[in-house]
Design a protein around this motif. Structure first.
Motif, short mmCIF file in Angstrom:
data_model
loop_
_atom_site.label_atom_id
_atom_site.label_comp_id
_atom_site.label_asym_id
_atom_site.label_seq_id
_atom_site.Cartn_x
_atom_site.Cartn_y
_atom_site.Cartn_z
N LEU A 294 -2.70 0.43 -13.40
CA LEU A 294 -2.00 1.33 -12.50
C LEU A 294 -0.48 1.36 -12.69
CD1 LEU A 294 -3.95 0.64 -9.18
CD2 LEU A 294 -4.29 2.48 -10.84
N TYR A 295 0.11 0.24 -13.07
CA TYR A 295 1.57 0.18 -13.19
C TYR A 295 1.95 -0.35 -14.57
CZ TYR A 295 0.96 0.31 -8.13
OH TYR A 295 0.57 0.66 -6.86
N PRO A 296 3.17 -0.06 -15.00
CA PRO A 296 3.61 -0.65 -16.27
C PRO A 296 3.52 -2.17 -16.21
CG PRO A 296 5.15 1.03 -15.52
CD PRO A 296 4.20 0.81 -14.39
N VAL A 297 3.02 -2.78 -17.27
CA VAL A 297 2.91 -4.25 -17.32
C VAL A 297 4.21 -4.76 -17.93
CG1 VAL A 297 1.59 -6.21 -18.17
CG2 VAL A 297 0.41 -4.10 -17.50
N GLN A 298 5.14 -5.13 -17.06
CA GLN A 298 6.48 -5.50 -17.51
C GLN A 298 6.75 -7.00 -17.41
OE1 GLN A 298 8.55 -2.48 -14.96
NE2 GLN A 298 9.39 -1.77 -16.91
N VAL A 299 5.99 -7.69 -16.57
CA VAL A 299 6.16 -9.14 -16.45
C VAL A 299 4.80 -9.82 -16.58
CG1 VAL A 299 8.41 -9.24 -15.29
CG2 VAL A 299 6.37 -8.77 -13.94
N ASN A 300 4.41 -10.65 -15.63
CA ASN A 300 3.21 -11.47 -15.81
C ASN A 300 2.05 -11.05 -14.93
OD1 ASN A 300 4.73 -12.45 -13.56
ND2 ASN A 300 3.60 -14.38 -13.62
N GLY A 301 2.05 -9.81 -14.45
CA GLY A 301 0.96 -9.32 -13.62
C GLY A 301 0.39 -8.03 -14.14
N VAL A 302 -0.93 -7.87 -13.96
CA VAL A 302 -1.64 -6.64 -14.32
C VAL A 302 -2.35 -6.13 -13.08
CG1 VAL A 302 -3.40 -5.59 -15.79
CG2 VAL A 302 -1.97 -7.45 -16.69
N PHE A 303 -2.07 -4.90 -12.69
CA PHE A 303 -2.72 -4.27 -11.55
C PHE A 303 -3.69 -3.23 -12.09
CE2 PHE A 303 1.04 -6.16 -9.92
CZ PHE A 303 0.80 -6.45 -8.59
N ALA A 304 -4.95 -3.33 -11.69
CA ALA A 304 -5.97 -2.46 -12.26
C ALA A 304 -6.91 -1.94 -11.17
CB ALA A 304 -6.77 -3.22 -13.32
N LYS A 305 -7.54 -0.83 -11.51
CA LYS A 305 -8.55 -0.25 -10.63
C LYS A 305 -9.87 -0.21 -11.38
CE LYS A 305 -9.43 3.81 -7.70
NZ LYS A 305 -8.89 5.11 -7.25
#
Length: 356
Positions: A294-305
């Protein structure tokens, strides 16, 4: 010398890691070694020790000659103390609707800090001068809490990043309205690693007045710090820290952990590794049909649907949290000790569950 004997027993499998939070990770071995180094003998309590004094030198090397660190126990404590230091009793803090101080601190800034949060919806967790203006008004209206501070998070709760220029624009805008700027830096190391700039580049160099400096998510056992960047912006920090129950008697054990992280490059190594594992995870996930990042992966987290039933089955194999369960959104976090094998095993499990 043999290590001292203990009656404690290990109650977990140290080879098991998940993707729920970087808080799940243990302490980095170099931090544990530093704690042992600081142990033994007597040191003056409540921050008058040699380790806390040396921490000030290290903090100034990162944030400038006028910076001063006030070690505290945890991130919520850091935020509550910092925000109290820059608000009056009638003051309010403008923040993103997704801000940790609003969503995940149990109302502590308002209940314990005695201030009002004025929230603004954002598409990516980031404030802008235009979004700030939705709440930046009514300074002379005695019926409204007075906006006195803008609080931003770097990196944000959605894993996105402000550029230094974006933070400068926020600081200039806030200061023009007589407001101060607080930066929640629980993952500031991950932000600096991703932007490939020193932490000062997007804090004191662009006008941030006060900072909550994270340690726990970056490999510390416990402990954060409030870093005052603009001495004219605050007063009575020592009293506020004590009043907020964040004054550690054996402060050397907080300070030495931050020293271990910040004196050289451990903070940066840990952050780069966690960020890199998130990139590896994102690359693997993008190849799985039916999963949306869902969002750019810029640090150490991945947000997914992904489908709700898939997430529930996957949670039985790896720990992670729903971010928005009704919408099927999950959050996968990587830490300094996440391995390539961890990531690859998780992606393989995701593919299996999506194929069922």
């Amino acid at each position: 010398m043999n290590p001292p004997k203990t009656d404690a027993r290990r109650h977990h499998d140290p080879d098991v890691r998940g993707f729920a939070s970087d808080n799940y990770a243990g302490a980095h071995p170099e931090v544990l070694a530093a704690l042992a180094l600081a142990n033994g003998g007597h040191q003056v309590a409540y921050g008058e020790d040699d380790y806390t004094e040396n921490l000030q030198r290290i903090i100034r090397s990162h944030f400038g000659a006028t910076a001063e660190a006030f070690p505290v126990f945890n991130g919520t404590g850091a935020n509550v103390v910092a925000l109290q230091a820059v608000t009056d009793r009638w003051g309010a803090v403008i923040c993103a609707e997704s801000a940790h101080i609003h969503v995940d601190e149990g109302g502590a800034p308002e209940r314990m800090g005695g201030l009002k949060l004025l929230t603004v919806p954002t598409p990516d967790g980031k404030l802008t001068p235009e979004l700030i203006d939705r709440q930046a008004y009514g300074w002379e209206d005695e019926h409204r809490a007075m906006p006195q501070v803008v609080s931003i998070t770097q990196s944000t709760e959605l894993g996105t990043l402000y550029t230094p220029d974006e933070i400068r624009a926020i600081c200039d805008h806030a200061h023009a309205h007589g407001m101060k700027v607080h930066l929640d830096g629980s993952r500031i190391a991950n932000a600096a690693a991703s932007l490939n700039v020193p932490m000062r580049t997007f804090t004191n160099a662009v006008g941030v007045d006060i900072l909550s400096l994270g340690g726990t998510k970056n490999g510390a056992l416990f402990g954060e710090a409030v870093v005052v960047l603009n001495q004219d912006a605050v007063s009575h920090m020592k009293h506020l820290r004590k009043l907020s129950m964040q004054l550690a008697s054996k402060m050397r054990f907080v300070s030495v952990q931050l020293e271990a992280l910040l004196a050289k490059d451990l903070w940066l190594r840990n952050a780069r590794h966690a960020n890199g594992m998130a990139q590896r995870l994102a690359e693997g996930v993008r190849a799985v049909h039916g999963v949306e990042i869902l969002y750019p992966v810029q640090v150490n987290g991945v947000f997914a649907k992904l489908p709700h039933d898939v997430s529930e089955r996957l949670q039985k194999r790896f720990r992670f949290y729903f971010w928005d369960e009704a919408a099927g959104v999950v959050r996968w976090m990587c830490a300094f000790d996440t391995t390539e094998e961890d990531v690859d095993a998780f992606v393989a499990a995701l593919k299996e569950e999506m194929a069922r």
